[in-house]
Design a protein around this motif. Structure first.
Motif: not given
Length: 125
Positions: A88-105
């Motif tokens: 797992i590319d942690l950096y890419q996973a973190a960027l992906e999760k920021i976008e998910i949270n941006r949509a949720k919140y």
């Protein structure tokens, strides 16, 4: 910090953890289950210096800050090693999760409110 520098730093950490484990013949113990368990234990240990703080805002002495720093390093170490085992590319996973949270919140809807996304109603705010 630039994204390529962040990725390079994570790769360097990964490589150092690989070397450390190899020197001790510990790779066989570093299964995803064991690493996830160790990560959970270290994350729990990170709470200890905060355990009896009344408000959470008290000044932490040097000894507590040192303990916190070391526990954070342990959490990071196990997280990096787990990501390595699972490719797992942690950096890419973190960027992906920021976008998910941006949509949720959405900022305009949740600013200053700490409730979970499922607690917001469409009609609020």
């Amino acid at each position: 910090m630039e994204s390529h520098e962040t990725r390079r730093d994570l790769i360097e950490l990964r490589d150092r953890f690989r070397e450390f484990a190899a020197e001790r013949d510990w790779e066989r113990f570093h299964t995803p289950k064991n690493l996830a368990t160790a990560l959970s234990v270290e994350a729990s240990e990170l709470l200890e210096p905060f355990q009896w703080l009344v408000s959470g805002n008290e000044a932490l002495d040097d000894a507590k800050l040192k303990a916190i720093r070391h526990e954070m390093a342990d959490v990071l170490a196990y997280l990096v090693m787990l990501a390595d085992k699972l490719d797992i590319d942690l950096y890419q996973a973190a960027l992906e999760k920021i976008e998910i949270n941006r949509a949720k919140y959405p900022a305009g809807k949740v600013r200053g409110d700490s409730r979970k996304y499922s607690e917001y109603k469409d009609s609020e705010r």
